[in-house]
Design an enzyme around this catalytic site. Structure first.
Site, PDB file in Angstrom:
ATOM      1  N   LYS A  58      39.612  38.926  42.118  1.00 58.03           N
ATOM      2  CA  LYS A  58      39.065  39.455  43.372  1.00 58.03           C
ATOM      3  C   LYS A  58      39.776  40.749  43.785  1.00 58.03           C
ATOM      4  O   LYS A  58      39.164  41.623  44.403  1.00 58.03           O
ATOM      5  CB  LYS A  58      39.186  38.417  44.484  1.00 58.03           C
ATOM      6  CG  LYS A  58      38.255  37.230  44.324  1.00 58.03           C
ATOM      7  CD  LYS A  58      36.790  37.608  44.476  1.00 58.03           C
ATOM      8  CE  LYS A  58      35.897  36.382  44.520  1.00 58.03           C
ATOM      9  NZ  LYS A  58      34.458  36.729  44.637  1.00 58.03           N
ATOM     10  N   TYR A  93      44.599  29.308  44.490  1.00 55.33           N
ATOM     11  CA  TYR A  93      43.531  30.264  44.202  1.00 55.33           C
ATOM     12  C   TYR A  93      43.705  30.843  42.791  1.00 55.33           C
ATOM     13  O   TYR A  93      42.742  31.276  42.169  1.00 55.33           O
ATOM     14  CB  TYR A  93      43.512  31.373  45.255  1.00 55.33           C
ATOM     15  CG  TYR A  93      42.197  32.119  45.328  1.00 55.33           C
ATOM     16  CD1 TYR A  93      41.004  31.433  45.506  1.00 55.33           C
ATOM     17  CD2 TYR A  93      42.141  33.502  45.212  1.00 55.33           C
ATOM     18  CE1 TYR A  93      39.796  32.102  45.576  1.00 55.33           C
ATOM     19  CE2 TYR A  93      40.936  34.186  45.280  1.00 55.33           C
ATOM     20  CZ  TYR A  93      39.769  33.485  45.462  1.00 55.33           C
ATOM     21  OH  TYR A  93      38.575  34.153  45.526  1.00 55.33           O
TER      22      TYR A  93
END
Length: 268
Positions: free
Chosen positions: A176, A169
């Protein structure tokens, strides 16, 4: 879409609990988009819609969906282009005069930065990812505030990688995390205007954005194996949760990150 029978879902849809509400949905790319799943549920519950598309290349994929949804407003919105987000809100002001719901479902990082290690990410790549994936939500909140005179709900899409390390990720994890923090601060700052702010954190989904992640098929397979429910969520599941957060049933909730992942996030 998920065709599993659910009497509660049917009852909620028949109630048209969002009738008379006006909702902006930013981030539909095609029929597999999380934003499209949310827009469909909003519409099924009675809301009027404003739908945006990224650019002329994306328009042919999004326009038929906007027509299917009966969207009152259909406009371009590339948040990286100065003035485009502002133009959307000007159109909402002219057409509706107010807004009840705004959903932000956009994220981007240059491929090299997204697929490489965080420690190797470029200055420019990090700035671009932060601007499009996080700061544009703050800009959206600023533009929505004066239109939400009777209160409203702002929604952003996050992922478990904001709080725990998810291999591959990479750069999007810190971005995020910043988005979820922004949700909490906006909830505090806008609370006295009766504007509630939430992050929704879906489990792995087969979307165009997710396809850019390295070894994403492995992530999907592991999610099915590890999730207590034993299956992946779909865009309708996310839409139902997002819709719930906009209703009076969630009137005392704000600043949360709500997981829609079949319980995957509780597993070690």
């Amino acid at each position: 879409m998920n065709d599993r029978p659910n009497e509660l879902d049917k009852a909620a849809i028949q109630s048209k609990i969002l009738f008379g509400k006006r909702a902006l949905v930013v981030g539909i790319a095609n029929e597999h988009s999380i934003a499209y799943g949310c827009a469909r549920v909003f519409r099924e519950l009675g809301a009027d819609l404003a739908v945006t598309y990224l650019n002329e290349k994306a328009k042919p994929y999004v326009e038929p969906l906007a027509k299917e949804l009966g969207a009152s407003i259909f406009a371009p919105c590339d948040v990286a282009q100065p003035g485009q987000l502002e133009a959307v809100f000007e159109q909402i002001q002219t057409t509706w005069g107010n807004l009840d719901i705004a959903l932000h479902s956009i994220a981007f990082a240059p491929k090299q930065d997204l697929q490489g290690r965080l420690v190797d990410s470029s200055d420019e790549g990090f700035k671009v990812a932060m601007d499009i994936s996080c700061h544009s939500f703050i800009r959206m909140a600023r533009l929505a505030e004066p239109l939400m005179r009777d209160g409203g709900t702002l929604l952003a899409m996050s992922y478990h990688g904001a709080n725990k390390v998810v291999p591959n990720y990479n750069l999007m994890g810190p971005v995020k995390a910043a988005l979820e923090s922004a949700v909490r601060y906006l909830a505090y700052e806008l609370g006295d205007k009766h504007i509630r702010v939430h992050a929704v954190s879906p489990g792995p989904l087969k979307t165009r954005a997710a396809s850019g992640l390295k070894d994403f098929d492995v992530l999907l397979a592991e999610a099915i194996e590890r999730a207590p429910i034993g299956e992946l969520v779909d865009i309708e599941d996310v839409g139902l949760t997002a819709a719930y957060l906009t209703t009076p049933f969630a009137r005392r909730l704000t600043g949360t990150t709500t997981y829609v992942d079949g319980g995957l996030s509780i597993m070690a």
